[in-house]
Design an enzyme around this catalytic site. Structure first.
Site, short mmCIF file in Angstrom:
data_model
loop_
_atom_site.label_atom_id
_atom_site.label_comp_id
_atom_site.label_asym_id
_atom_site.label_seq_id
_atom_site.Cartn_x
_atom_site.Cartn_y
_atom_site.Cartn_z
CD GLN A 125 -2.60 1.05 2.71
OE1 GLN A 125 -3.58 0.33 2.66
NE2 GLN A 125 -2.27 1.73 3.79
CD GLU A 243 -6.41 0.17 7.65
OE1 GLU A 243 -6.75 1.35 7.59
OE2 GLU A 243 -5.25 -0.21 7.54
CB SER A 369 -1.72 8.32 14.71
OG SER A 369 -2.39 9.55 14.90
CG ASN A 370 -4.33 4.75 18.83
OD1 ASN A 370 -4.34 4.28 17.68
ND2 ASN A 370 -4.46 4.01 19.90
CD GLU A 371 -1.70 10.20 19.42
OE1 GLU A 371 -1.43 9.52 18.41
OE2 GLU A 371 -1.48 9.81 20.57
#
Lengths: 384, 377
Positions: A125, A243, A369-371
């Site tokens: 990807q 996803e 990202s988790n942020e």
């Protein structure tokens, strides 16, 4: 609302178990906890699945898939992981496949999908760039239409498995003047095309999953454009929406718990197995309970499949937050369980666990990202 | 499994939500707490709407619902911080009576419990029990006369009678030798002392001095454990509702409170905190579903660790989320007149009910030890 077990789903589980018992060759079984199986194992396993008619477990029947429900897919993944079956080629099956099914022309579909079903075309990807991580839409790799081909110039980074991939699906800017999302297109490129250079990046687990990929005057047939020019951002949002349930990595979490239990019995302090100590037993039991909650959260998220509503979307992000955090805490504790060996590069016990633990630091970075996920939750749930 | 509410379940949820919205706002609740007693009119409303009978079998005057219906009501009550003794009387006592298998007692009491005309409360806890149901020091003599002290009797103020666990045999922590007894309010030698809880609700302590009682049929401890399983699920559902509401109230505050010339909801640190609180709440809700699934599907022997794990995780989430909700409010969150602190108080009280986090962690750990020892053998 009810929580009765679904008898047809349990029957399906039995079918999968029987199939695995009869068809999974011993030499394909992997004992280690690992993200991706060797290429040969993937190809062999894919052939076996295709012969069974299970070559595309996550796709609808109309696209040559099994037409399984999301619940059936979870059972399939869970049972395969439980016995250590090879992984499928995840980029093709879970990310690109749905895109091809939705957006490809019949010719494009025929070019790629039969090879995916044979396990012979592996993908990577090409999204992130050195200057475009969380701000993906700022990407600068260019694809310029010259006659019947695009000419691609630029650089991708963090490209997992690019060194093993036959093809790449790539986001590139086809229109520098359009608003940043609107100028992005989705291209399929043969990795053997002249002008592509793959450079390894060794990550903190000491392994080579990641790469830089450079594009220097790479010529791509115009027919490899998926959808319209400029439609790449919409396709990407579609792709990333599929996803979340995958990033929870529920089978891997279950494998961590199983490993904890094995180690708790085999490792000792003096004559006392770790499990007989309250301090260790309580920690493992807490992980087991939390995993039960995450597993149910996966089911809830899966039940929303196809729902584009705010809550469904936010729940996927919240699942990613909780599951990746659990992955990190569980692997850190697994290393802690190893005692002295946890500090060693080549320990007697638990080989691979420290690598797995280091690798899991990526889980809160990749897939948005988790942020970024927190931002999504705050926006979708509360309008911030 | 199906996570969508049926039409009937949705109607039930909506009707309880409407009650909270229209008749149980925070000011009304504050007045009830100040008056020091729950409101008999509200209990009548619960009965008239069928909520008290929702999960009781039809042949005993109920609507034949499952623990899911109880959870739906509990969740809404949690949002409203309802102080009426729903948990103690409508869930714990009703389920204990049903689990006892004493058909005579059921025939005598169930109609009144369902129509709200009478209330039963369960006196099982003792100071030394700390959530362990088989720690029972209260003694029953050969004539079924009870002596000792019970604490934390939910719904114990104003109950018409009490279901009391008492020891007929054995040491204080023996699993055998525990009977279930019915004691009428006003019985000679029974002293009922109201004891207010941190969250504004009132429970009772019972002092029993050779109080005449009737022993109910069946295994008292097994029945109590069954009833506690229902009560734990209801309490967890209540906490999920409470967390959800605390997050909503906090989000409203972030949208309106201004500092530095902007609403504080524009600050990323606060956005991320409330996103994390939401994720933790959804994990807790998922755990509630796992607990309800276990209550519905598993043998009593297997579901112990599942329910303990649920109680431990959900109470911890509630303490964490509601504590952070105070933080998001700043100074105003510390005031008695602001609703948000009261969600935190309920979470703190919830830990003490039916055994605290440490106990339930230990139950899970012991189950794990047993599992691995068995696997090794």
């Amino acid at each position: 609302m009810d929580f009765q077990p679904d008898p047809t789903l349990e029957a399906f589980r039995e079918t999968v178990r029987a199939f695995l018992r009869d068809n999974l060759p011993d030499d394909l079984v992997q004992q280690t906890i690992a993200m991706v199986s060797p290429r040969d194992a993937i190809i062999q396993w894919q052939r076996i699945l295709t012969a069974q008619g299970w070559g595309a477990p996550y796709w609808a029947k109309e696209h040559g898939g099994t037409g399984w429900t999301v619940e059936q897919q979870l059972v399939f993944d869970e049972e395969c992981a439980r016995v250590g079956a090879p992984t499928l080629e995840g980029f093709a099956h879970k990310l690109l496949g749905p895109v091809l099914n939705q957006f490809a022309t019949p010719e494009q579909w025929e070019t790629h999908v039969p090879l995916i079903m044979k396990g012979e075309r592996h993908w990577c990807q090409g999204f992130s760039e050195p200057g475009s991580g969380s701000d993906l839409a700022s990407l600068r790799t260019r694809a310029e239409l010259r006659g019947d081909r695009y000419v691609v110039n630029g650089q991708k980074i963090w490209t997992s498995l690019a060194h093993r991939a036959d093809w790449i699906f790539l986001l590139a800017r086809t229109n520098a003047d359009a608003k940043k999302q609107a100028g992005i297109s989705f291209l399929l490129i043969d990795m053997k095309t002249p002008g592509i250079t793959v450079r390894p990046i060794i990550s903190i687990d000491g392994a080579h999953h990641l790469n830089e990929v450079f594009f220097d005057e790479v010529e791509v047939p115009a027919g490899n454009l998926i959808g319209e020019e400029g439609a790449g951002w919409g396709i990407t949002k579609f792709l990333l929406n599929n996803e979340h349930a995958t990033t929870a990595d529920l089978p891997v979490l279950k494998a961590y718990l199983a490993r904890m239990k094995t180690l708790a019995s085999s490792l000792k302090i003096g004559n006392t197995p770790l499990v007989e100590r309250a301090d260790f037993a309580v920690q493992i039991a807490r992980f087991e309970a939390e995993l039960r909650a995450v597993a149910m959260m996966v089911q809830r998220s899966a039940a929303f499949h196809g729902d584009q509503g705010h809550y469904a979307h936010a729940l996927g992000s919240m699942l990613k937050l909780r599951a990746t955090d659990l992955q990190q805490r569980m692997t850190v504790f697994l290393v802690e369980m190893l005692g002295d060996d946890g500090a060693l590069v080549a320990p007697d016990e638990g080989k691979g666990l420290t690598s797995e633990m280091f690798f899991r630091r990526a889980a809160t970075i990749y897939g948005g990202s988790n942020e970024v996920q927190r931002g999504i939750v705050a926006k979708l749930m509360f309008g911030f | 499994m199906d996570f969508t509410l049926t039409a009937e379940q949705q109607m039930l949820s909506d009707s309880v939500a409407r009650f909270i919205q229209n008749e149980y706002d925070f000011e009304t609740r504050t007045r009830l707490v100040a008056a020091g007693d729950d409101d008999a009119a509200n209990w009548r409303t619960f009965a008239e709407n069928g909520w008290l009978a929702v999960s009781s079998p039809e042949e005993l005057g109920g609507f034949g619902g499952s623990p899911i219906e109880t959870a739906i009501i509990s969740e809404q009550f949690g949002r409203g911080l309802v102080i009426e003794p729903w948990l103690g009387c409508a869930v714990l006592a009703t389920q204990l009576l049903l689990a006892s298998g004493d058909t005579a007692a059921q025939a005598e009491w169930m109609p009144g419990l369902c129509d709200g005309s009478r209330r039963l409360a369960v006196a099982w806890s003792e100071k030394e029990a700390r959530g362990v149901p088989h720690v029972v020091a209260v003694r029953a003599d050969g004539d079924a006369r009870l002596t000792g002290r019970k604490t934390l009797v939910l719904g114990g103020v104003g109950a018409d009678a009490y279901l009391v666990t008492a020891r007929v045999d054995g040491e204080i922590d023996a699993r055998g030798g525990i009977g279930l007894f019915l004691v009428k309010a006003g019985a000679q030698g029974l002293q009922v002392t109201p004891t207010p809880l941190q969250d504004g609700s009132a429970v009772a302590a019972l002092t029993l001095d050779a109080v005449a009682a009737r022993r109910l049929a069946g295994d008292g401890l097994a029945a109590l454990e069954q009833a506690l399983a229902h009560a734990v699920c209801a309490l967890c559902a209540e906490l999920v509702g409470g967390m959800e509401r605390a997050i909503e109230i906090s989000a409203d505050y972030l949208r309106t409170r201004q500092q530095f010339g902007v609403t504080i909801g524009s600050f990323q640190s606060l956005q991320h905190r409330i996103a994390d609180m939401s994720a933790e709440m959804e994990l807790a809700r998922s755990m509630l579903f796992a607990a309800l699934a276990s209550l519905e599907n598993d043998d009593p022997a297997d579901r112990g660790p599942v329910l303990s794990g649920a109680k431990a995780l959900i109470v911890s989430a509630a303490r964490s989320i509601c504590g952070q909700a105070i933080q998001l409010h700043g100074g105003i969150g510390m005031t008695e007149e602001c609703a948000i602190g009261h969600y935190f108080k309920r979470a703190i009280v919830a830990d003490a009910l039916f055994g605290g986090r440490t106990l339930h962690d230990a139950i899970c750990a012991e189950a794990l030890q047993a599992e691995l020892t068995q696997a090794a053998a």
